[in-house]
Each structure stands twice: as structure tokens, then as C-alpha cells.
Design an enzyme around this catalytic site. Structure first.
Site, PDB file in Angstrom:
ATOM      1  N   ASP A   1      26.921   9.072 -93.315  1.00 61.89           N
ATOM      2  CA  ASP A   1      27.440  10.274 -92.630  1.00 61.89           C
ATOM      3  C   ASP A   1      28.090  10.850 -94.174  1.00 61.89           C
ATOM      4  O   ASP A   1      28.429  10.884 -95.322  1.00 61.89           O
ATOM      5  CB  ASP A   1      28.360  10.149 -90.769  1.00 61.89           C
ATOM      6  CG  ASP A   1      27.446  11.726 -90.551  1.00 61.89           C
ATOM      7  OD1 ASP A   1      27.945  12.853 -90.746  1.00 61.89           O
ATOM      8  OD2 ASP A   1      26.817  11.273 -89.772  1.00 61.89           O
TER       9      ASP A   1
ATOM     10  N   ASP B   1      36.465   5.765-101.416  1.00 53.29           N
ATOM     11  CA  ASP B   1      36.696   6.771-100.463  1.00 53.29           C
ATOM     12  C   ASP B   1      36.695   7.723 -99.798  1.00 53.29           C
ATOM     13  O   ASP B   1      35.962   9.074-100.288  1.00 53.29           O
ATOM     14  CB  ASP B   1      38.359   7.151-101.383  1.00 53.29           C
ATOM     15  CG  ASP B   1      39.006   8.154-100.344  1.00 53.29           C
ATOM     16  OD1 ASP B   1      39.217   7.615 -99.437  1.00 53.29           O
ATOM     17  OD2 ASP B   1      39.809   8.860-100.699  1.00 53.29           O
TER      18      ASP B   1
ATOM     19  N   HIS C   1      31.988  16.869 -89.188  1.00 53.82           N
ATOM     20  CA  HIS C   1      29.885  15.428 -88.904  1.00 53.82           C
ATOM     21  C   HIS C   1      30.473  14.183 -88.534  1.00 53.82           C
ATOM     22  O   HIS C   1      30.541  13.835 -87.192  1.00 53.82           O
ATOM     23  CB  HIS C   1      28.542  15.827 -89.558  1.00 53.82           C
ATOM     24  CG  HIS C   1      27.589  15.602 -88.559  1.00 53.82           C
ATOM     25  ND1 HIS C   1      26.976  14.397 -88.607  1.00 53.82           N
ATOM     26  CD2 HIS C   1      26.815  16.123 -88.305  1.00 53.82           C
ATOM     27  CE1 HIS C   1      25.914  14.195 -87.958  1.00 53.82           C
ATOM     28  NE2 HIS C   1      25.915  15.906 -87.117  1.00 53.82           N
TER      29      HIS C   1
ATOM     30  N   THR D   1      32.479   9.450 -81.372  1.00 52.14           N
ATOM     31  CA  THR D   1      31.759   8.857 -80.227  1.00 52.14           C
ATOM     32  C   THR D   1      31.897   7.287 -79.998  1.00 52.14           C
ATOM     33  O   THR D   1      31.386   6.724 -79.208  1.00 52.14           O
ATOM     34  CB  THR D   1      30.097   9.268 -80.254  1.00 52.14           C
ATOM     35  OG1 THR D   1      30.339  11.004 -80.545  1.00 52.14           O
ATOM     36  CG2 THR D   1      29.272   9.173 -78.842  1.00 52.14           C
TER      37      THR D   1
ATOM     38  N   ASN E   1      17.151  18.086 -84.412  1.00 47.55           N
ATOM     39  CA  ASN E   1      16.695  19.054 -83.162  1.00 47.55           C
ATOM     40  C   ASN E   1      15.882  20.508 -84.266  1.00 47.55           C
ATOM     41  O   ASN E   1      16.322  21.719 -83.815  1.00 47.55           O
ATOM     42  CB  ASN E   1      18.468  19.685 -84.019  1.00 47.55           C
ATOM     43  CG  ASN E   1      19.188  18.484 -83.770  1.00 47.55           C
ATOM     44  OD1 ASN E   1      19.328  17.924 -82.883  1.00 47.55           O
ATOM     45  ND2 ASN E   1      20.707  17.949 -84.589  1.00 47.55           N
TER      46      ASN E   1
ATOM     47  N   ASP F   1      12.430   6.366 -79.150  1.00 46.44           N
ATOM     48  CA  ASP F   1      13.169   5.125 -78.279  1.00 46.44           C
ATOM     49  C   ASP F   1      13.505   5.592 -77.053  1.00 46.44           C
ATOM     50  O   ASP F   1      12.886   4.724 -75.846  1.00 46.44           O
ATOM     51  CB  ASP F   1      13.449   4.143 -79.076  1.00 46.44           C
ATOM     52  CG  ASP F   1      12.388   3.542 -80.744  1.00 46.44           C
ATOM     53  OD1 ASP F   1      11.351   2.881 -79.693  1.00 46.44           O
ATOM     54  OD2 ASP F   1      12.705   3.782 -81.669  1.00 46.44           O
TER      55      ASP F   1
ATOM     56  N   SER G   1      21.886  14.196 -83.458  1.00 47.57           N
ATOM     57  CA  SER G   1      23.448  13.656 -84.056  1.00 47.57           C
ATOM     58  C   SER G   1      24.740  12.642 -83.223  1.00 47.57           C
ATOM     59  O   SER G   1      25.262  11.905 -82.976  1.00 47.57           O
ATOM     60  CB  SER G   1      23.947  14.606 -85.039  1.00 47.57           C
ATOM     61  OG  SER G   1      23.629  15.149 -86.205  1.00 47.57           O
TER      62      SER G   1
END
Length: 869
Positions: free
Chosen positions: A179, A206, A213, A220, A299, A338, A362
Site C-alpha cells: 500500500d 523505511d 491509506h 483494520t 470502486n 469471492d 480498500s
């Protein structure tokens, strides 16, 4: 354990646990090999960044640039040898046979990709396209939720898990988050980040988040999981949320090489053939080596098939729903999805500290990545495909179209499974409603004892091959003939038991295939109770059969093998049973009724010694004999006429010894309708050419173009016929496409006759010949490089040639327009049973009109060729 005690325990243990892994010599060698691969990967990434810094074009608006897959003016070529880099600015190669080549302009890059794609040995030539995060800027006023009561109740699962296993014994499960990086100082993430991680954007170790994001996604994953689950930050997206394909691919491989059991990719980019092939390679290799790739569907409020890597077959692709169990308006949906997970107003960690709410697939995807990590915490030996199957099996179907198996459900994910599955069986059970089943140490039992007019049900949703067998043990203590235990498959009752029974064993065949809902119901009427008024089950075992393994998906042919050496199950195929037995034979067969023009298809493999052979017989006549095959080979038998057919597979050994496995295998047996079969009207005999890069497919009773969702592609099917002036060719057609961008074209001798786009319902078209001659007809569905629309395909059916002339010349068996000695030989070979009806024109060969072609017909044709009649 109460939740408050559970939370306190986690806080204490998170500071106390020290895990010291034991590494065997064999594992040390593997680690050394992995370290070498990692060093190669990072060196490759370092050289890439130097090239990009020196030669890559400056892009000011990356959102707009995403419309052109070649905006970076850079391509990725998979080739094992050296390439000619003429015309390029620079190139980097040396890792996994990938050559990354930089050009001055997008046009040069596209032309080069097309050139390289044509070279022998090149697996793909893909644009290094710009990718982006799969977060939507939409905000709403829903209350914070995610891991909560809407099926994603992580707390219940973790409490159950801690009852089964001591926290200190749980393995470390690392989730790689490819990400924008991760805020390593965030209070919610401190102590939960794995060692390692890398920044492929800046080419250093790093991976700090310069966007926000990746931090939100990581939060989560951490939310709801135990301290053994760690996040590894892998930065592949820049401070604006965009990234290049090669960085993402490198990040995916980095995660696998570093032992990440799960890799989260909340991102997406446009799909084309080459990018699909490249991501398939990475995901298939990584999955085979132990990583589950959880990927956002995107999206765009459209089709998930238009984007990579979510459309890849083995990706665990996630759509988003809201807290009303409705599909989020922005979520992409489709066959590649899925599962569906919470993706609206998800509260998680914010870069720089604190928390914020975000929407998007996301946000849904890390819920699924977390669920994978939770499952692997209890069953670390599970292969990635089994992880996906288990979590999909636990999903709750709430009727979301295009949302896969249903909404994510980790509540009691394995509560029943570990009690009820017998040896070798791994199916998932759920029980809800007012009277969910309960468990003891060895079984599950109904809970509606004493409640008149009630039902207590436990279910399992399984994907079965044809005629798969099930067995289980059951016990009932009830009022005889009033209250009973029943076992059902898709609502069809297969067993019922009432009264007082000790433990009994039921064994039966499930009379259906595909996705099947199994249910065990204890039903009470209103007449009262007897005994303990409940039912129990245990030791549930699904067993493969010859039929379930030999059949292709959706096919339901019944196979039988008898005699001294019956065929046996061998993985995903069935295998002859007489290996090593000289002068022996092993047979398996299936019988069915087939109409003319239908084909029976299968794949076979054989490893035989000299004189040994694999045979395929149709109604006792040998159609195929093989001494050995170079791996799996496809074979198709076309039914020459309507009737009953017995197909037999036989492995015959002589007395001369063995070679290899000394056996034959078959798999993927099915009946298929050929393109010609579905396109012709009844009794039609037109033959179609369907051999392009994207051949048309049979769907129901018509043909459909084969390049759905493939940007910049064409799918065509052709017909060549002789016509006289006034003859007509008629057909039905339909199109469902993006209006004014993707087109359905029909050509006659190269001249375009119609040009349709958008949505056109079934219509009839007639072409009339203006002169005698040979006519070439082509139906072509052409797609541009942009988005898709509708069903994104063209349809064709009921093609018929209407002519005033006979549809054949008597005696012209090969249809070349004249009667020659070769026609007589064809008729003779057919009469002797040496060829089938598909190799000559029966009507033309049947000179005497008897309805059959015999020797006398062949002799008459010979005389016609010689000019004596």
C-alpha cells in the site's frame, strides 16, 4: 471468558510474549535460498528506480494518466533470454526473467510491446501501468462499525480460539500490506508491526506512510485480531496514492519471500491480456508458496472483471457492503468477486495519530485479510486455497448480486468444524436461528427440546462433484413418528430418523453437483415430547467417487468400474488399477443418450511400456489407442447420430513389463455442444471456422464472442460457402456493449454489412447473394482500450443457408463441387466403418436413397467419376 477480561489479558500478554522459533537444517537452507532471492529482488528494484529517475516522463495528473496503460512509456517483458532493446532509452533485467524497458513516449512503448509479444518464447509484454488505491472519497453519517455484530464478530471467534489454544502457543501470522506504507509510530499499531518491510517507491527499507491509506488499512487488519497477527508494511504506492505495476509486482513477491501468510492489496488498475497474465503468474506462484492474496474489487460501481489484480482467478477478491447488508453503491461486482465485507464508514488508524472513517473496497479487503490471519492462527498448516474455501464457506448469503459467496462471517468460524468433521474431511458448518445447535466434546446436538412446532438446523454449504458420497453418525431420542431428524441436500430429503436410536451410520450419494446446501434438521410437531427430545450428529465425511473426480465441473456422468482391477481415484483424476499386473485389463465406462452433433470430451494421460496401451472405445469400437502421452491431452468424440452411447476407457497390459507409472488417467469428462451444433438450424450442416485468439463460446443454445473484458481485442467467427444468385444466408444476432466504443460487425467477402453497438435485442438479418461464387462471412466483436458496458459481448444463432439448388451434388462426398475417385473412396471407407459420418456428406453419398451408405453407393460414385453413368 468475558470480553473485559479478554481485553485485559491481551494487553498483558502483548508485553510478555517472546516467541523463539526452532529452525531445522532443512529450513535454514530454504531461508538461505529465500535471502538470496530477496537480495536479487531488491537489487532489481534499486536499478529500476535509477532508470525511472533518469528517463521516465514526468506525469502531472496521474488520475488522468490511468486512462492510458502506456502513460509511463515503460513495458515489462517476460522472456528467459536476451532481448534486442533497440529504440529504447534504457532497460533493467535480471530478476525472474523480467525485462523492464523504458521508452521516450507511450506510443513507442505500445509499439514495442506489440512487437515483443509476437516473439517466440515471450510469455507476456505488459505496460508498466499506473495503479491506484481502491478507496472512495464518499463520506456518510453511519456510526462506526466494521468488526461488530454484522457477521464480522471477531471477538466471539477470538474467545473461542483462546478456549482451544493458549495465546503463547499461537504462531506469528504476518500480513503483508502492499500500500502507501504504514505509520510505525501510531499508538494503535505499535507492537503489531513485523520486522522487515520495504519501500519500493523510494527504494529503501523505511516504508513510512506519506499518504494515509496504508495506515488505515493496516489498522483494520490489527483491529479484532490477536497479538500474534502482525503487519508488514510494503510501500508500493506514492504520496498521492498511485503506483507503478512493477513496484506492485515486486511488493507482492517480497511479501511471499518474507513468509507473509497473507498479502493485502487494496488497489487496482485497468486489465488487459498482458497484465492479467503477469499478475496471474505472481499470484499463482505466491499461492503455491503459501501466501493468500486478498485484493479489492475496486470502486467504479461496475464490473470487477475490468481490473487487475482482483480479476485473477486465485486472488481472494473482495467487494464492499454497508451496515444494512446492501452492496455499497461504489463497489465493483462480478464473477471474480469471492466475498463481500464491510466497506462503508470504516473507522481505523489515521496517519499521524488518531482515527478516521473511510469508505471503499480498500476498507473491506483488510477485513478479509484479518479473517485469513485469524483462521491461520488456529490452522497454520492450511494451504492458501483451503483458507479461501473455508472463509467463503462460512459467508452468509444475503442475496447480494455479484457479491460472491456472501458477506464475511467469522463468528464461530470453526466452532462446529473441529467437532463434526471426520478424518480427511474439511467442510464448514453453521447454525443459526432461534435454536442453533450446540456442541459437546464429540458431537453437535439440536437445542429445541420441549419447544413444540419448532426446528433446530445445522447446515453446510459445499461444492460437490457428481455423485459424491457422504457418511455421518447420528443418534435420535424423540417421540416416534412425530419428532424426527432429517438430512437434506438443497431441500431434498435423503434420510429421516425418529424414536429412540443408538448411534447409527448413514452413507449415501448426493444426487446433485455444484454448490449444494446440506442441512440436518431436528423438527418437532405440536404433540409433545419423548426421551431427551433431541438429535445428535458426528463424524461427517465427504468422500470422492469415480464419478465426482472424472467429471468436469457441472457435468454429471455416472462412471462404473468393475472386474479384478477397477479404476481408482488419484488426486483430480481417476487412474487404471492394474499397474504392474502383466496380461491384464482395467476398464471404466459411462453410458448416456446423445443427440447428433453433441460431443463427448475428456482429458487423458498414459505412461505405458512397450505393448501396453490405453484405449477409448465407443459402443465397443476403438476410437483411440495410445502407448504414451506427453502429459495431459484433450480428446473429443462427435456423435454422428442420435442414440445411446457407451464410452469405455481401458488400460491393457501385455506380459513385457512396465514403464513409468504403468497406468492411464482420465479427467474433466463432459458433453459439449460444438459451435457448429448450436449455430446451425435443425438439420443444418454449415461448418464454422472458430480458431482465433479469442474464439467464440457456446452459451445455452447460441454462440457468444470470447473476448469479454479484454481491452483492445477482437473475437471473430467465419463461414465459407458457395452460393448462387438469389441464395440467402439468414441468422439471428444480439449485442450488449459499451455504446459507440465496442462494436459488433458483420462482413461479407470483406465488406462491412452491419455495425452495431450498445444494446440490440435479438434480431434477424438476411444476406442475399448477387452472383454465383464463394462467399466468406465473418462475425466480429471488437473492443477498444477503455471500459466495458452491458454484458460486453455479441451473440449469434440460427445460421441458415437458403438456396433453390440442392444442398449437395449427388456423389460429391467431400463437398468440393465435383465427383471424383476420392469421393468414391470416401464412401467406400465409410461403408466399411473406417471413418465416421462427420468426414463425408451422407446425403451426397447415399446415391440410391436407401437412407444408408453401402458398397453399392460407393461403386455407383466410382462409375460417376469414370463417366460410365
Amino acid at each position: 471468558m468475558k470480553l473485559r477480561k479478554f481485553a485485559a489479558l491481551i494487553v498483558v500478554l502483548a508485553f510478555c510474549i517472546v516467541m523463539i522459533p526452532a529452525v531445522t537444517a532443512e529450513k535454514a537452507e530454504t531461508a538461505e535460498s529465500s535471502e538470496a532471492r530477496i537480495a536479487e529482488l531488491l537489487d532489481f528494484a534499486s536499478r529500476l528506480k535509477k532508470m525511472e529517475k533518469a528517463y521516465a516522463p514526468k506525469i502531472d495528473n496521474k488520475a488522468e494518466a490511468m486512462n492510458d496503460p502506456y502513460a509511463n512509456a515503460r513495458i515489462i517483458v517476460k522472456y528467459a533470454g536476451e532481448l534486442d532493446y533497440s529504440g529504447s532509452c534504457a532497460h533493467v533485467s535480471g530478476y525472474n526473467d523480467r525485462h523492464v524497458i523504458q521508452y521516450r513516449t507511450p506510443e513507442e512503448a505500445k509499439a514495442a510491446a506489440e512487437k515483443y509479444a509476437k516473439l517466440d518464447g515471450v510469455e507476456y509484454a505488459a505496460p508498466d501501468q499506473i495503479m491506484e488505491i481502491a478507496q472512495t472519497p464518499h463520506n456518510n453519517t453511519f456510526l462506526s462499525w466494521g468488526f461488530g455484530a454484522n457477521y464480522v464478530d471477531a471477538f466471539n471467534y477470538n474467545e473461542w480460539l483462546l478456549e482451544q489454544v493458549d495465546l503463547s502457543a499461537l504462531p506469528e501470522i504476518v500480513v503483508g500490506v502492499c500500500d502507501t506504507g504504514v505509520d510505525s509510530d501510531h499508538e494503535f499499531l505499535v507492537g503489531r508491526l513485523a520486522s522487515g518491510g520495504y519501500d519500493f517507491v523510494n527504494n529503501d527499507n523505511d516504508p513510512e506512510d506519506e499518504h494515509y491509506h496504508g495506515t488505515h488499512v493496516s489498522g483494520t487488519v490489527i483491529d479484532g485480531t490477536l497479538p500474534n497477527v502482525k503487519v508488514m508494511g510494503i510501500r508500493v504506492l506514492d504520496a498521492d496514492g498511485y503506483g507503478d505495476t512493477i513496484d506492485i509486482v515486486n511488493g507482492m513477491e517480497y511479501a511471499n519471500l518474507h513468509g507473509c501468510k497473507v498479502c493485502n492489496l487494496s488497489l487496482r488498475g485497468p486489465r488487459d491480456d498482458s497484465s492479467y497474465q503477469m499478475y496471474s503468474e505472481v499470484i499463482n506462484t505466491g499461492s503455491d508458496n503459501g501466501t493468500v492474496y486478498c485484493i479489492a474489487s475496486g470502486n467504479d460501481g461496475g464490473s470487477s472483471e475490468e481490473w487487475v489484480p482482483g480479476s485473477i482467478a486465485r486472488s481472494f477478491t473482495v467487494a464492499a457492503h454497508d451496515d444494512y447488508n446492501s452492496m455499497a453503491y461504489f463497489s465493483n461486482v462480478g464473477p471474480s468477486v469471492d466475498i463481500t465485507a464491510p466497506g462503508v464508514n470504516i473507522r481505523s488508524a489515521a496517519k499521524g495519530g488518531g482515527y478516521r472513517n473511510l469508505d471503499g473496497t480498500s476498507m473491506a479487503t483488510p477485513h478479509v485479510a484479518a479473517a485469513c490471519a485469524m483462521l491461520l492462527s488456529f490452522s497454520p498448516e492450511l494451504a492458501p486455497d483451503d483458507v479461501v474455501t473455508t472463509i467463503k464457506g462460512a459467508a452468509v448469503d444475503v442475496g447480494l448480486t455479484g457479491g460472491g459467496a456472501g458477506v464475511l462471517n467469522v463468528t464461530d468460524l470453526l466452532k462446529y468444524d473441529n467437532i463434526l468433521n471426520g478424518e480427511g474431511s474439511r467442510i464448514h458448518f453453521t447454525s443459526g436461528g432461534n435454536y442453533p445447535w450446540a456442541t459437546d466434546e464429540t458431537s453437535a446436538f439440536s437445542t429445541n427440546s420441549g419447544v413444540n412446532s419448532s426446528v433446530s438446523t445445522i447446515t453446510s454449504r459445499v461444492f460437490l462433484g457428481a455423485y459424491q458420497e457422504i457418511s455421518f453418525e447420528y443418534k435420535v431420542s424423540s417421540e416416534q413418528d412425530h419428532d424426527a431428524l432429517s438430512f437434506k441436500a438443497n431441500g431434498q430429503e435423503l434420510m429421516t430418523a425418529s424414536g429412540e436410536t443408538g448411534w447409527q451410520t448413514y452413507t449415501g450419494v448426493i444426487p446433485m453437483s455444484g454448490t449444494v446446501q446440506l442441512a440436518w434438521e431436528y423438527s418437532k410437531n405440536a404433540s409433545g415430547s419423548a426421551g431427551q427430545d433431541k438429535a445428535w450428529i458426528r463424524n461427517v465425511i465427504m468422500t470422492k467417487t469415480l464419478s465426482s473426480v472424472a467429471n468436469d465441473d457441472g457435468s454429471e456422468l455416472l462412471f462404473a468400474s468393475e472386474g479384478s482391477y477397477p479404476w481408482v481415484i488419484d488426486g483430480d483424476a481417476i487412474k487404471s488399477g492394474n499397474a504392474g499386473v502383466n496380461n491384464s485389463s482395467s476398464e471404466v465406462s459411462t453410458t448416456m443418450h446423445m443427440p447428433e452433433g453433441l460431443s463427448f470430451a475428456f482429458q487423458y494421460k498414459a505412461e505405458c511400456g512397450t505393448g501396453d496401451k490405453f484405449e477409448f472405445l465407443v459402443n465397443g469400437t476403438t476410437e483411440l489407442t495410445v502407448s504414451a502421452s506427453a502429459g495431459w491431452t484433450s480428446f473429443e468424440y462427435l456423435a454422428p447420430s442420435t442414440g445411446d452411447y457407451t464410452f469405455t476407457f481401458r488400460y491393457v497390459k501385455n506380459g513385457s513389463g512396465s514403464t513409468g507409472a504403468d497406468a492411464a488417467w482420465i479427467r474433466k469428462a463432459k458433453t459439449i455442444a460444438s459451435i457448429s451444433y448450436v449455430l446451425n438450424v435443425e438439420n443444418g450442416r454449415l461448418s464454422f471456422d472458430n480458431n482465433g485468439l479469442y474464439p467464440w463460446n457456446v452459451e445455452n443454445s447460441y454462440a457468444v464472442s470470447g473476448n469479454q473484458n479484454v481491452a483492445s481485442s477482437s473475437s471473430s467467427i467465419c463461414l465459407i460457402v458457395n452460393m448462387h444468385t438469389g441464395d440467402a444466408l439468414t441468422f439471428r444476432y444480439k449485442v450488449s456493449s459499451e455504446n459507440n466504443y465496442d462494436w459488433y460487425n458483420f462482413y461479407a467477402n470483406g465488406q462491412q454489412m452491419f455495425h452495431y453497438s450498445g444494446n440490440v435485442n435479438w434480431s434477424t438479418y438476411t444476406y442475399t447473394a448477387q452472383q454465383d461464387g464463394s462467399y466468406t462471412f465473418e462475425w466480429r466483436y471488437e473492443k477498444d482500450y477503455s471500459v466495458n458496458g452491458g454484458s460486453d459481448c455479441a451473440y449469434l444463432d440460427d445460421v441458415e443457408l437458403i438456396t433453390s439448388e440442392p444442398s449437395f451434388i449427388p456423389g460429391d462426398c467431400d463437398g468440393d463441387g465435383s465427383v471424383t475417385v476420392s469421393d468414391a473412396l470416401l464412401a467406400m471407407r465409410y461403408a466399411m466403418g473406417l471413418i465416421g459420418a462427420d468426414e463425408l456428406d451422407i446425403d451426397a453419398a447415399n446415391i440410391d436413397g436407401s437412407g444408408t451408405v453401402d458398397i453399392s453407393d460407393a461403386l455407383t460414385i466410382l462409375r460417376m467419376a469414370m463417366g460410365t453413368v
